[in-house]
Enzyme design. Structure first.
Site, PDB file in Angstrom:
ATOM      1  N   LYS A 202       0.850  -1.198   0.000  1.00 27.93           N
ATOM      2  CA  LYS A 202       0.000   0.000   0.000  1.00 27.93           C
ATOM      3  C   LYS A 202       0.885   1.247   0.000  1.00 27.93           C
ATOM      4  O   LYS A 202       0.650   2.182  -0.746  1.00 27.93           O
ATOM      5  CB  LYS A 202      -0.919  -0.043   1.228  1.00 27.93           C
ATOM      6  CG  LYS A 202      -1.885   1.085   1.304  1.00 27.93           C
ATOM      7  CD  LYS A 202      -2.877   0.890   2.441  1.00 27.93           C
ATOM      8  CE  LYS A 202      -3.688   2.173   2.617  1.00 27.93           C
ATOM      9  NZ  LYS A 202      -4.619   2.121   3.720  1.00 27.93           N
ATOM     10  N   GLU A 208      10.335  -4.813   4.795  1.00 29.49           N
ATOM     11  CA  GLU A 208      10.433  -6.218   4.372  1.00 29.49           C
ATOM     12  C   GLU A 208      10.174  -6.345   2.867  1.00 29.49           C
ATOM     13  O   GLU A 208      10.901  -7.025   2.136  1.00 29.49           O
ATOM     14  CB  GLU A 208       9.390  -7.063   5.115  1.00 29.49           C
ATOM     15  CG  GLU A 208       9.612  -7.189   6.608  1.00 29.49           C
ATOM     16  CD  GLU A 208       8.877  -6.115   7.421  1.00 29.49           C
ATOM     17  OE1 GLU A 208       8.666  -5.002   6.891  1.00 29.49           O
ATOM     18  OE2 GLU A 208       8.546  -6.402   8.576  1.00 29.49           O
ATOM     19  N   GLY A 260      -5.074  -1.969   4.554  1.00 33.05           N
ATOM     20  CA  GLY A 260      -4.267  -3.090   4.051  1.00 33.05           C
ATOM     21  C   GLY A 260      -4.906  -4.446   4.306  1.00 33.05           C
ATOM     22  O   GLY A 260      -4.989  -5.303   3.422  1.00 33.05           O
ATOM     23  N   ARG A 261      -5.400  -4.644   5.527  1.00 33.22           N
ATOM     24  CA  ARG A 261      -5.944  -5.971   5.876  1.00 33.22           C
ATOM     25  C   ARG A 261      -7.346  -6.198   5.319  1.00 33.22           C
ATOM     26  O   ARG A 261      -7.930  -7.267   5.531  1.00 33.22           O
ATOM     27  CB  ARG A 261      -5.899  -6.168   7.396  1.00 33.22           C
ATOM     28  CG  ARG A 261      -6.560  -5.069   8.203  1.00 33.22           C
ATOM     29  CD  ARG A 261      -6.227  -5.180   9.690  1.00 33.22           C
ATOM     30  NE  ARG A 261      -6.749  -4.076  10.477  1.00 33.22           N
ATOM     31  CZ  ARG A 261      -6.137  -2.902  10.625  1.00 33.22           C
ATOM     32  NH1 ARG A 261      -4.975  -2.703  10.047  1.00 33.22           N
ATOM     33  NH2 ARG A 261      -6.668  -1.958  11.358  1.00 33.22           N
ATOM     34  N   GLU A 346      -5.202  -6.875  14.474  1.00 35.16           N
ATOM     35  CA  GLU A 346      -4.672  -5.552  14.118  1.00 35.16           C
ATOM     36  C   GLU A 346      -5.816  -4.519  14.168  1.00 35.16           C
ATOM     37  O   GLU A 346      -5.575  -3.329  14.326  1.00 35.16           O
ATOM     38  CB  GLU A 346      -4.028  -5.585  12.720  1.00 35.16           C
ATOM     39  CG  GLU A 346      -3.063  -4.426  12.483  1.00 35.16           C
ATOM     40  CD  GLU A 346      -2.169  -4.601  11.243  1.00 35.16           C
ATOM     41  OE1 GLU A 346      -1.037  -5.073  11.379  1.00 35.16           O
ATOM     42  OE2 GLU A 346      -2.634  -4.272  10.146  1.00 35.16           O
ATOM     43  N   HIS A 377      -4.604 -33.271  16.755  1.00 35.83           N
ATOM     44  CA  HIS A 377      -3.472 -34.036  17.265  1.00 35.83           C
ATOM     45  C   HIS A 377      -2.409 -33.113  17.854  1.00 35.83           C
ATOM     46  O   HIS A 377      -1.256 -33.509  17.997  1.00 35.83           O
ATOM     47  CB  HIS A 377      -2.890 -34.906  16.149  1.00 35.83           C
ATOM     48  CG  HIS A 377      -3.891 -35.916  15.673  1.00 35.83           C
ATOM     49  ND1 HIS A 377      -4.024 -37.166  16.242  1.00 35.83           N
ATOM     50  CD2 HIS A 377      -4.864 -35.822  14.733  1.00 35.83           C
ATOM     51  CE1 HIS A 377      -5.018 -37.813  15.654  1.00 35.83           C
ATOM     52  NE2 HIS A 377      -5.555 -37.016  14.722  1.00 35.83           N
ATOM     53  N   LYS A 505       8.715  -0.757  14.334  1.00 36.46           N
ATOM     54  CA  LYS A 505       9.318  -0.421  13.032  1.00 36.46           C
ATOM     55  C   LYS A 505      10.376   0.664  13.225  1.00 36.46           C
ATOM     56  O   LYS A 505      11.467   0.594  12.669  1.00 36.46           O
ATOM     57  CB  LYS A 505       8.255   0.104  12.063  1.00 36.46           C
ATOM     58  CG  LYS A 505       7.305  -0.941  11.544  1.00 36.46           C
ATOM     59  CD  LYS A 505       6.381  -0.301  10.499  1.00 36.46           C
ATOM     60  CE  LYS A 505       5.223  -1.194  10.139  1.00 36.46           C
ATOM     61  NZ  LYS A 505       4.247  -0.578   9.257  1.00 36.46           N
TER      62      LYS A 505
END
Ligand code: F6P
Length: 537
Positions: A202, A208, A260-261, A346, A377, A505
């Protein structure tokens, strides 16, 4: 802007506290025994989705009080404001209109008085044509989506979910982590000549993503290939993407009123469209739009996102349950819990209210989960007999997802059995009777029986999709998006910002800068400084 809401000062809250004090004594087994119509009253279908919330520790009175709470919070007006493009994201002074990305021209979504649908539809058309061209090109065999958070989790989750519809498409890979091992492991075995990278960010500044995009660019350049032939980009920051080396016509933009999400519905979903094609992508959007309409139009007692949100508030605020476990019984949905972690945590993991004051109650739960039956399991022991209760969403799919149809019957039997076991449990007399019948001695029975008792009464929602098709997946995701909206409204938080990710950040940037400096001038606490010095050496 959504008005502040002080849940604990509401009239409905008092009633809910009273009801919660006696709710501990209710057992779901009894609630079912007392009310033959419980399932009918507490389940509904929408499109290809059946939702059963009868296995929740609520009575009619509790539901009434929860609906009253939502009324007091002004949920209807909240939804109207959201859809009308009000600046619901108040700390960033933006509208929140991911619904427009899956909307139709007639929906007429507006932001600051301007109809945004023409632009949305033009971008949808451009990205769809591009995706279809990639799919039909002989040149591209592999697409690599480079992005993180909302620029990764949504597209990754949906691409996996729609695996069975991806025939004839390129292989689609995802690189997100700044650990170079992620990029390296994906590039291993790929041919730069036939690889297309889609850089999704965005902001087009995320550390990253830019580190991975730069490394991918070098990989292409070192094969003497033109970067512009091997990169597309998705961003609100179009100039930065062009400066990076992407052809302007291969940069797909979107606006800051999409978080963004919540962004997979627009060009951020380009990798999904490359995998399944533009018409299947359109089905995904139509499923989400059907849920949008339902959320905006259905009365409270039939409104699935509202009901789901209220049950979550009941557990978090009134029953003290602090997590929400999501259990997809579909391997192709195995990234759904991870996707939802970002979407939910978030959005609602916040202790400051919309009035800028700390809230006086818990907000978003820990969201976690794993695909069934693998989770069975691993951590189901704790779900069944742990000291805490974790309300669960079990998501299953009626149509088999593979050619191994016998597997599918087993998978579904497990999904249903777990919901039953969580709810009914097994009491001590049943355990003793069973042990006696299998010939165990009295001393063995006395020693072991307590360990084999399940109290049950552990709530779950059962969501059954008739098929894992694009429409149902769209509808499913939108259900959770709207659940998050309602919960944020009731918890009085600003669900659409994410200031809590900023500090880490900034500190990482500072530490990185110090890394390059000579000497070890201490600027941090002893522990942080020791780690930096140790790793620098
Ligand atoms: O983690 C913080 C965050 O801002 C997320 O909200 C977002 O989805 C992610 O980083 C990636 O941001 P961008 O798409 O700008 O690279």
């Amino acid at each position: 802007m959504l008005k502040p809401f002080h849940l604990r000062q509401s009239t409905a809250h008092k009633r809910l506290v009273e009801l919660a004090s006696s709710a501990g004594a209710l057992h779901l087994r009894e609630l079912f025994a007392e009310d033959p119509s419980r399932l009918q009253r507490m389940s509904a279908s929408l499109g290809g989705m059946f939702v059963d919330w009868s296995k929740h520790r609520v009575t009619e009175e509790v539901m009434e009080a929860l609906f009253a709470l939502a009324e007091e919070a002004g949920w209807k007006e909240g939804v109207q404001g959201l859809y009308a493009g009000e600046h619901v994201n108040q700390t960033e002074d933006r509208a929140v209109l991911h619904m427009a990305l899956r909307g139709a021209a007639a929906d007429g979504f507006t932001v600051d008085g301007v109809d945004v649908m023409d632009e949305v539809l033009a971008t949808r058309h451009a990205m769809g044509s591009y995706a279809d061209a990639v799919r039909s090109s002989d040149r591209i065999t592999d697409v690599v989506n480079i992005g993180i958070g909302g620029s990764d989790l949504g597209p990754l989750m949906v691409t996996k979910a729609l695996r069975s519809l991806s025939h004839k498409g390129p292989r689609v890979h995802f690189v997100s982590n700044v650990d170079g091992a992620h990029l390296e492991s994906v590039l291993d075995g790929l041919n730069p000549e036939s690889t297309l990278f889609i850089v999704v960010s965005k902001t087009f500044t995320t550390q990253e993503t830019m580190a991975n995009a730069d490394a991918a660019k070098s990989w292409v350049e070192s094969a003497s290939l033109p970067v512009s032939d091997h990169f597309a980009a998705v961003s609100t920051n179009i100039p930065a993407a062009v400066r990076f080396g992407v052809k302007a016509e291969h940069v797909f933009g979107f606006r800051d009123w999409v978080g963004g999400r919540y962004s997979l519905w627009g060009p951020v979903g380009l990798s999904i469209a490359c995998s399944v094609g533009s018409s299947t992508f359109a089905e995904l959007l139509s499923g989400a739009r059907a849920m949008d309409r339902h959320f905006a139009e259905a009365p409270a007692r039939e409104n699935l996102p509202l009901i789901s949100a209220l049950l979550g508030v009941w557990y978090r605020e009134y029953m003290g349950f602090s997590t929400h476990v999501v259990l997809p019984y579909a391997q192709d949905l195995d990234r759904f819990p991870a996707y939802l972690q970002q979407a939910d945590m978030e959005s609602n993991g916040k202790y400051v209210g919309r009035d800028g004051q700390p809230v006086e109650h818990p907000t978003g739960p820990v969201v976690w989960g794993e695909a069934g039956t693998n989770g069975q399991h691993a951590f189901y022991q704790l779900l069944h007999q742990g000291t805490d209760i974790h309300p669960a969403d079990i998501i299953a799919v009626e149509a088999p997802l593979s050619a191994y149809t016998d597997h599918h019957t087993k998978l579904l039997a497990n999904a249903i059995a777990q919901a039953e076991a969580l709810m009914c449990g097994r009491n001590e007399s049943e355990v003793r009777e069973e042990m006696r019948a299998s010939g165990r001695s009295q001393s063995e029975i006395d020693a072991i029986a307590p360990h084999r008792v399940f109290r049950g009464n552990r709530p779950s929602t059962f969501i059954l999709l008739d098929a894992l098709n694009a429409k149902n997946v769209g509808q499913l995701i939108a259900l959770y998006e709207h659940r998050i909206f309602v919960q944020g409204l009731l918890w009085n938080v600003c669900s659409y910002d994410q200031w809590g990710v900023e500090l880490g950040k900034v500190l990482a940037k500072n530490i990185l800068a110090e890394w390059a400096e000579e000497g070890d001038a201490p600027t941090h606490d002893a522990s942080t400084q020791h780690l930096i010095d140790r790793l620098k050496r």
